[in-house]
Design an enzyme around this catalytic site. Structure first.
Site, mmCIF file in Angstrom:
data_model
loop_
_atom_site.group_PDB
_atom_site.id
_atom_site.type_symbol
_atom_site.label_atom_id
_atom_site.label_comp_id
_atom_site.label_asym_id
_atom_site.label_seq_id
_atom_site.Cartn_x
_atom_site.Cartn_y
_atom_site.Cartn_z
ATOM 1 C CB CYS A 115 -0.861 0.066 1.339
ATOM 2 S SG CYS A 115 -1.977 -1.216 1.059
ATOM 3 C CG HIS A 262 -3.257 3.342 0.860
ATOM 4 N ND1 HIS A 262 -3.719 2.835 -0.457
ATOM 5 C CD2 HIS A 262 -3.387 2.405 1.608
ATOM 6 C CE1 HIS A 262 -4.068 1.603 -0.204
ATOM 7 N NE2 HIS A 262 -3.872 1.298 1.073
ATOM 8 C CG ASN A 292 -6.491 -1.059 -0.146
ATOM 9 O OD1 ASN A 292 -5.857 -0.667 -0.984
ATOM 10 N ND2 ASN A 292 -6.493 -1.188 1.220
HETATM 11 O O1 UT7 Z 1 -4.372 -1.127 2.993
HETATM 12 C C1 UT7 Z 1 -3.649 -1.775 3.840
HETATM 13 C C2 UT7 Z 1 -3.978 -1.599 5.018
HETATM 14 N N1 UT7 Z 1 -5.428 -2.219 5.456
HETATM 15 C C3 UT7 Z 1 -6.018 -1.592 6.281
HETATM 16 O O2 UT7 Z 1 -5.816 -0.373 6.626
HETATM 17 C C4 UT7 Z 1 -7.143 -2.382 6.815
HETATM 18 C C5 UT7 Z 1 -7.457 -1.970 8.363
HETATM 19 N N2 UT7 Z 1 -8.669 -2.671 8.593
HETATM 20 C C6 UT7 Z 1 -9.792 -2.459 8.242
HETATM 21 O O3 UT7 Z 1 -10.060 -1.815 7.462
HETATM 22 C C7 UT7 Z 1 -10.990 -3.218 9.423
HETATM 23 O O4 UT7 Z 1 -10.201 -3.847 10.278
HETATM 24 C C8 UT7 Z 1 -11.656 -4.208 8.396
HETATM 25 C C9 UT7 Z 1 -12.611 -3.388 7.440
HETATM 26 C C10 UT7 Z 1 -10.754 -5.165 7.734
HETATM 27 C C11 UT7 Z 1 -12.726 -5.143 9.176
HETATM 28 O O5 UT7 Z 1 -13.362 -4.376 10.122
HETATM 29 P P1 UT7 Z 1 -13.572 -4.579 11.809
HETATM 30 O O6 UT7 Z 1 -14.708 -3.619 12.121
HETATM 31 O O7 UT7 Z 1 -12.142 -4.492 12.176
HETATM 32 O O8 UT7 Z 1 -14.338 -5.908 11.816
HETATM 33 P P2 UT7 Z 1 -13.760 -7.091 12.300
HETATM 34 O O9 UT7 Z 1 -12.519 -7.928 11.432
HETATM 35 O O10 UT7 Z 1 -13.393 -6.949 13.810
HETATM 36 O O11 UT7 Z 1 -14.901 -8.134 12.327
HETATM 37 C C12 UT7 Z 1 -16.108 -7.930 12.964
HETATM 38 C C13 UT7 Z 1 -17.124 -9.107 12.742
HETATM 39 C C14 UT7 Z 1 -16.442 -10.324 12.734
HETATM 40 O O12 UT7 Z 1 -17.664 -11.387 13.145
HETATM 41 P P3 UT7 Z 1 -17.901 -11.780 14.779
HETATM 42 O O13 UT7 Z 1 -16.627 -12.451 15.005
HETATM 43 O O14 UT7 Z 1 -17.936 -10.371 15.633
HETATM 44 O O15 UT7 Z 1 -19.100 -12.567 14.831
HETATM 45 C C15 UT7 Z 1 -16.176 -10.663 11.524
HETATM 46 O O16 UT7 Z 1 -16.199 -12.091 11.182
HETATM 47 O O17 UT7 Z 1 -17.662 -8.841 11.250
HETATM 48 C C16 UT7 Z 1 -17.224 -10.118 10.515
HETATM 49 N N3 UT7 Z 1 -16.847 -9.815 9.378
HETATM 50 C C17 UT7 Z 1 -17.849 -9.807 8.112
HETATM 51 N N4 UT7 Z 1 -19.136 -9.836 8.281
HETATM 52 C C18 UT7 Z 1 -19.696 -9.316 6.962
HETATM 53 C C19 UT7 Z 1 -15.868 -9.760 8.609
HETATM 54 N N5 UT7 Z 1 -15.761 -9.598 7.493
HETATM 55 C C20 UT7 Z 1 -17.006 -9.277 7.311
HETATM 56 C C21 UT7 Z 1 -17.618 -9.240 5.835
HETATM 57 N N6 UT7 Z 1 -18.991 -9.311 5.866
HETATM 58 N N7 UT7 Z 1 -17.004 -9.040 4.677
#
Ligand code: UT7
Length: 335
Positions: A115, A262, A292
């Protein structure tokens, strides 16, 4: 020392639009979750048979940038190509671009900083121009993510975020002392390398070995991301490296006319905007349309902002990136 400036910009994205609802047909996800957590509404994916690849998209973006710079490939002294999704394991994508653009024997350097790839690539180009070694450098970021993501529910936290596309800039020696790239600032912290990574296939994680170890399972060569961990580091490092760039030039946050972060996650951009007390007019986001696109995200956003007339001569433009590695960096430009 010479001054480098961005003389031409271009971008290319595949025609195939993939909405959140389209993804929900392939995995357990939904439009509301994706929009709420990331701001993304749709992204572009290469479609089998549409003639695109990482290097081909890079060439398409480069041609537009060259035309706008009023230069031809004959004027270019070097290619710096940033990608994490090359068409081949080796050689790098830079030489493919050199070949497709039929560019004599100019050097082609590949940058592997994910990135932060475009920011690193601009910094490399800036050094070659500053020393007087080269006059015109083609800097390209291009990604074909859709070719390597896990579109089952297992990979949903990663695969809903990423999209395909390419962006390019012609970085040239400038006679104008008042404008151009003022400074670049780069960092890395490899102890977090496993938090956002694709382990293999690689020399340490070779395909036959992986099959042997997981005879009943799918080969795990999809990206892994510890989303919350990456998010927390991103918001700190973005602000830090922007401030570092401003300080180095005796500038303040209030001097920024346009910040192009980014496009990792709209929530990250909004967090930085709030923390730095920037107005909506001072920050450009287009992740809503493209997701992204890693090394391509900054040049695509920069080009769109410029095309929309949001960047004018004399403006202070700041580019900033953070991603896998971790790596991060900023570029301070007087347009
Ligand atoms: O560009 C390179 C750098 N990358 C970044 O900067 C990304 C940084 N991180 C993020 O953008 C976020 O952490 C994400 C968008 C990837 C994820 O969001 P989050 O709010 O951190 O969600 P999480 O990973 O804590 O997951 C929350 C819940 C989980 O379910 P439970 O365990 O609470 O039941 C996941 O399994 O959301 C679930 N989940 C989804 N649900 C529906 C994870 N992905 C999805 C999805 N659709 N696509």
């Amino acid at each position: 020392m010479y001054r480098a400036t961005i003389k031409g910009l271009g971008y290319y994205v595949p025609e195939n639009i993939v909405t959140n609802d389209d993804l929900a047909k392939r995995m357990d996800t939904n439009d509301a979750w994706i929009q709420e957590r990331t701001g993304i509404q749709e992204r572009r994916h290469i479609k089998k048979g549409d003639g695109n690849s990482t290097s081909i998209m890079g060439v398409k973006a480069a041609k537009i940038a060259l035309e706008r710079a009023e230069l031809t490939t004959k004027d270019i002294d070097m290619i710096v190509f940033a990608t994490l999704s090359p068409d081949m394991y080796f050689p790098g994508g830079g030489v493919q671009i050199q070949d497709m653009l039929d560019m004599n024997t100019v050097p082609a350097l590949d940058v592997r900083n994910q990135c932060s790839g475009f920011v690193y690539a601009i910094s490399v180009a800036d050094q070659y121009i500053k020393t007087g070694m080269y006059k015109n450098i083609l800097v390209i970021g291009s990604e074909n993510h859709s070719g390597g993501l896990d579109f089952s529910t297992r990979g949903r936290n990663v695969s809903v975020i990423f999209g395909d596309g390419a962006g390019a800039a012609v970085v040239s020696r400038s006679d104008d002392e008042d404008s151009g790239i003022l400074s670049t600032h780069l960092h890395s912290e490899g102890k977090h390398k496993d938090e956002l990574a694709l382990q293999g296939p690689s020399t340490e994680h070779w395909v036959p070995e992986i099959i042997e170890e997981n005879p009943q399972e799918d080969i795990p060569y999809y990206p892994y991301m510890n989303g919350q961990f990456v998010f927390k580091h991103a918001i700190v490092r973005f602000s830090e490296v922007i401030k570092e760039g401003l300080d180095a030039n005796g500038l303040n946050v209030s001097d920024i006319d346009m910040l192009i972060p980014h496009q990792a996650n709209l929530r990250i951009s909004q967090f930085i905007q709030q923390k730095m007390k920037l107005s909506d007019d001072q920050v450009f986001n287009n992740i809503q349309k493209y997701g992204n696109t890693t090394a391509a995200s900054i040049p695509i956003a920069l080009t769109e902002a410029w095309e929309a007339g949001k960047i004018k001569k004399g403006d202070l433009v700041v580019l900033a990136a953070f991603g896998s590695g971790f790596t991060w960096g900023s570029v301070i430009i007087r347009w």
